[in-house]
Write a protein that holds these residues in place. Structure first.
Motif, PDB file in Angstrom:
ATOM      1  N   LEU A 150       0.844  -1.184   0.000  1.00  0.00           N
ATOM      2  CA  LEU A 150       0.000   0.000   0.000  1.00  0.00           C
ATOM      3  C   LEU A 150       0.886   1.243   0.000  1.00  0.00           C
ATOM      4  N   LEU A 151       0.683   2.124  -0.991  1.00  0.00           N
ATOM      5  CA  LEU A 151       1.502   3.335  -1.114  1.00  0.00           C
ATOM      6  C   LEU A 151       0.762   4.599  -0.689  1.00  0.00           C
ATOM      7  N   ALA A 152      -0.566   4.621  -0.881  1.00  0.00           N
ATOM      8  CA  ALA A 152      -1.348   5.803  -0.519  1.00  0.00           C
ATOM      9  C   ALA A 152      -2.814   5.412  -0.422  1.00  0.00           C
ATOM     10  N   GLU A 153      -3.561   6.182   0.373  1.00  0.00           N
ATOM     11  CA  GLU A 153      -4.998   5.936   0.476  1.00  0.00           C
ATOM     12  C   GLU A 153      -5.710   7.200   0.946  1.00  0.00           C
ATOM     13  N   VAL A 154      -6.970   7.322   0.524  1.00  0.00           N
ATOM     14  CA  VAL A 154      -7.828   8.388   1.030  1.00  0.00           C
ATOM     15  C   VAL A 154      -8.309   7.960   2.405  1.00  0.00           C
ATOM     16  N   VAL A 155      -8.182   8.859   3.382  1.00  0.00           N
ATOM     17  CA  VAL A 155      -8.481   8.485   4.773  1.00  0.00           C
ATOM     18  C   VAL A 155      -9.574   9.339   5.391  1.00  0.00           C
ATOM     19  N   HIS A 156     -10.080  10.319   4.667  1.00  0.00           N
ATOM     20  CA  HIS A 156     -11.103  11.198   5.236  1.00  0.00           C
ATOM     21  C   HIS A 156     -12.146  11.471   4.182  1.00  0.00           C
ATOM     22  N   ASP A 157     -13.405  11.241   4.525  1.00  0.00           N
ATOM     23  CA  ASP A 157     -14.488  11.383   3.566  1.00  0.00           C
ATOM     24  C   ASP A 157     -14.868  12.848   3.373  1.00  0.00           C
ATOM     25  N   PHE A 158     -15.507  13.111   2.243  1.00  0.00           N
ATOM     26  CA  PHE A 158     -16.023  14.436   1.922  1.00  0.00           C
ATOM     27  C   PHE A 158     -17.465  14.519   2.393  1.00  0.00           C
ATOM     28  N   SER A 159     -18.082  15.704   2.260  1.00  0.00           N
ATOM     29  CA  SER A 159     -19.491  15.853   2.604  1.00  0.00           C
ATOM     30  C   SER A 159     -20.356  15.600   1.375  1.00  0.00           C
ATOM     31  N   TRP A 160     -21.473  14.906   1.572  1.00  0.00           N
ATOM     32  CA  TRP A 160     -22.371  14.608   0.451  1.00  0.00           C
ATOM     33  C   TRP A 160     -22.995  15.896  -0.092  1.00  0.00           C
ATOM     34  N   SER A 167     -18.363  20.654  -5.220  1.00  0.00           N
ATOM     35  CA  SER A 167     -17.243  21.125  -4.400  1.00  0.00           C
ATOM     36  C   SER A 167     -17.158  20.257  -3.153  1.00  0.00           C
ATOM     37  N   TYR A 168     -15.985  19.667  -2.892  1.00  0.00           N
ATOM     38  CA  TYR A 168     -15.816  18.827  -1.727  1.00  0.00           C
ATOM     39  C   TYR A 168     -14.336  18.700  -1.440  1.00  0.00           C
ATOM     40  N   SER A 169     -14.007  18.139  -0.299  1.00  0.00           N
ATOM     41  CA  SER A 169     -12.601  17.941   0.046  1.00  0.00           C
ATOM     42  C   SER A 169     -12.431  16.566   0.681  1.00  0.00           C
ATOM     43  N   PHE A 170     -11.214  16.059   0.624  1.00  0.00           N
ATOM     44  CA  PHE A 170     -10.890  14.780   1.233  1.00  0.00           C
ATOM     45  C   PHE A 170      -9.409  14.772   1.570  1.00  0.00           C
ATOM     46  N   LYS A 171      -9.029  13.871   2.460  1.00  0.00           N
ATOM     47  CA  LYS A 171      -7.638  13.784   2.912  1.00  0.00           C
ATOM     48  C   LYS A 171      -7.011  12.522   2.329  1.00  0.00           C
ATOM     49  N   VAL A 172      -5.756  12.631   1.904  1.00  0.00           N
ATOM     50  CA  VAL A 172      -5.030  11.471   1.391  1.00  0.00           C
ATOM     51  C   VAL A 172      -3.752  11.296   2.206  1.00  0.00           C
ATOM     52  N   ARG A 173      -3.489  10.045   2.564  1.00  0.00           N
ATOM     53  CA  ARG A 173      -2.272   9.697   3.315  1.00  0.00           C
ATOM     54  C   ARG A 173      -1.314   8.984   2.372  1.00  0.00           C
ATOM     55  N   VAL A 174      -0.072   9.496   2.283  1.00  0.00           N
ATOM     56  CA  VAL A 174       0.940   8.962   1.364  1.00  0.00           C
ATOM     57  C   VAL A 174       2.077   8.377   2.187  1.00  0.00           C
ATOM     58  N   SER A 175       2.464   7.155   1.863  1.00  0.00           N
ATOM     59  CA  SER A 175       3.523   6.460   2.608  1.00  0.00           C
ATOM     60  C   SER A 175       4.875   7.155   2.435  1.00  0.00           C
ATOM     61  N   PRO A 176       5.817   6.904   3.358  1.00  0.00           N
ATOM     62  CA  PRO A 176       7.157   7.499   3.230  1.00  0.00           C
ATOM     63  C   PRO A 176       7.820   7.129   1.904  1.00  0.00           C
ATOM     64  N   TYR A 177       8.544   8.084   1.352  1.00  0.00           N
ATOM     65  CA  TYR A 177       9.328   7.925   0.116  1.00  0.00           C
ATOM     66  C   TYR A 177       8.470   7.648  -1.118  1.00  0.00           C
ATOM     67  N   VAL A 178       7.184   8.011  -1.056  1.00  0.00           N
ATOM     68  CA  VAL A 178       6.301   7.883  -2.221  1.00  0.00           C
ATOM     69  C   VAL A 178       5.988   9.280  -2.730  1.00  0.00           C
ATOM     70  N   ASP A 179       6.118   9.474  -4.029  1.00  0.00           N
ATOM     71  CA  ASP A 179       5.933  10.756  -4.711  1.00  0.00           C
ATOM     72  C   ASP A 179       4.476  11.211  -4.582  1.00  0.00           C
ATOM     73  N   PHE A 180       4.241  12.271  -3.765  1.00  0.00           N
ATOM     74  CA  PHE A 180       2.862  12.682  -3.550  1.00  0.00           C
ATOM     75  C   PHE A 180       2.285  13.481  -4.713  1.00  0.00           C
ATOM     76  N   ALA A 181       3.106  14.044  -5.600  1.00  0.00           N
ATOM     77  CA  ALA A 181       2.582  14.651  -6.832  1.00  0.00           C
ATOM     78  C   ALA A 181       1.998  13.560  -7.734  1.00  0.00           C
ATOM     79  N   PHE A 182       2.667  12.427  -7.802  1.00  0.00           N
ATOM     80  CA  PHE A 182       2.197  11.263  -8.543  1.00  0.00           C
ATOM     81  C   PHE A 182       0.850  10.787  -7.998  1.00  0.00           C
ATOM     82  N   VAL A 183       0.731  10.700  -6.673  1.00  0.00           N
ATOM     83  CA  VAL A 183      -0.506  10.245  -6.040  1.00  0.00           C
ATOM     84  C   VAL A 183      -1.652  11.208  -6.353  1.00  0.00           C
ATOM     85  N   VAL A 184      -1.408  12.507  -6.243  1.00  0.00           N
ATOM     86  CA  VAL A 184      -2.456  13.492  -6.523  1.00  0.00           C
ATOM     87  C   VAL A 184      -2.904  13.402  -7.980  1.00  0.00           C
TER      88      VAL A 184
END
Length: 197
Positions: A150-160, A167-184
Motif C-alpha cells: 500500500l503506497l497511498a490511500e484516502v483516509v477522510h471522507d467528503f461531505s455529500w 465542491s468537496y474535500s478529502f484527505k489522502v495519506r501517502v507512505s514514506p518515500y512515495v511521490d505525492f505529486a504522482f498520487v495526486v
C-alpha cells in the motif's frame, strides 16, 4: 522510493494532504492541494468537457509540473498519458494510466511507467502500480501490485452536500518515500475517469 515526478515530492515520513475540488463553471473545475497546516502545495486546473480532458498540475507558484490528458477509449478502456510540464513529447512521458475493465462499477486503474523507468520486466502484463476504488467513501488506494504494498490511500471522507454542488474535500495519506505529486495526479485521473462513465 517511488519517485515519478521528482524526489522533491518524496518525504521520509508519512505525508497527509487535503485535496479540495471546486466546480468553477459547467466546463471547468479546479483542485487545490494543501498540507495539514493549510499551505498550498499544488493546483490542478483544466476543462471537464474538452476532447482531451487536459489537466495541468502546478506547484504553489504556478509552475507546471505535469499535464494529464486522455487518449480516449483504447480497446474499450479509457487511457490517460501524463507528461512533464505541458509537453506531449514521447521523451517527456512520465506514466500512462488505463482502466483494466471499463464495465466495472468500482474504479480501478493500471499505471505503467515508460520501459526505461520501469523496475519490472517489460514483457510482463502486470502494471507497475494499481489503484482501487474512488475517493468517494474513502475507498481510493494505490498499490505496488507485485508485493501488494500500500503506497497511498484516502483516509477522510467528503461531505455529500458538497458532492451535489461539485465542491468537496478529502484527505489522502501517502507512505514514506512515495511521490505525492504522482498520487495526486492519480486521484484526479480517478475522479475524471469515474465522471466519464
Amino acid at each position: 522510493m517511488v519517485s515519478v515526478v521528482g524526489e522533491m515530492f518524496c518525504n521520509p515520513y508519512t505525508t497527509e494532504l487535503v485535496v479540495r475540488r471546486q466546480r468553477e463553471s459547467l466546463r471547468r473545475d479546479r483542485y487545490d492541494v494543501f498540507d495539514l497546516s493549510d499551505n498550498l502545495i499544488f493546483t490542478i486546473d483544466g476543462g471537464i468537457w474538452n476532447i482531451r480532458r487536459k489537466r495541468v498540475l502546478r506547484d504553489a507558484t504556478g509552475v507546471p509540473l505535469l499535464s494529464m490528458r486522455t487518449k480516449g477509449i483504447v480497446k474499450m478502456r479509457y487511457k490517460w498519458e501524463v507528461y512533464k510540464g505541458e509537453t506531449t513529447e514521447s521523451e517527456d512521458l512520465l506514466f500512462s494510466v488505463r482502466e483494466p475493465n471499463m464495465f466495472s462499477f468500482k474504479t480501478s486503474l493500471d499505471v505503467s511507467l515508460p520501459p526505461q523507468q520501469s523496475s519490472t520486466d517489460i514483457t510482463s502484463l502486470e502494471p507497475d502500480f494499481r489503484t482501487y476504488g474512488r475517493y468517494i467513501g474513502s475507498s481510493f488506494k494505490l498499490f505496488e501490485p507485485i508485493h501488494n504494498t500500500l503506497l497511498a490511500e484516502v483516509v477522510h471522507d467528503f461531505s455529500w452536500g458538497g458532492l451535489i454542488i461539485g465542491s468537496y474535500s478529502f484527505k489522502v495519506r501517502v507512505s514514506p518515500y512515495v511521490d505525492f505529486a504522482f498520487v495526486v495526479a492519480l486521484l484526479v485521473i480517478a475522479d475524471d475517469t469515474s465522471n466519464l462513465r
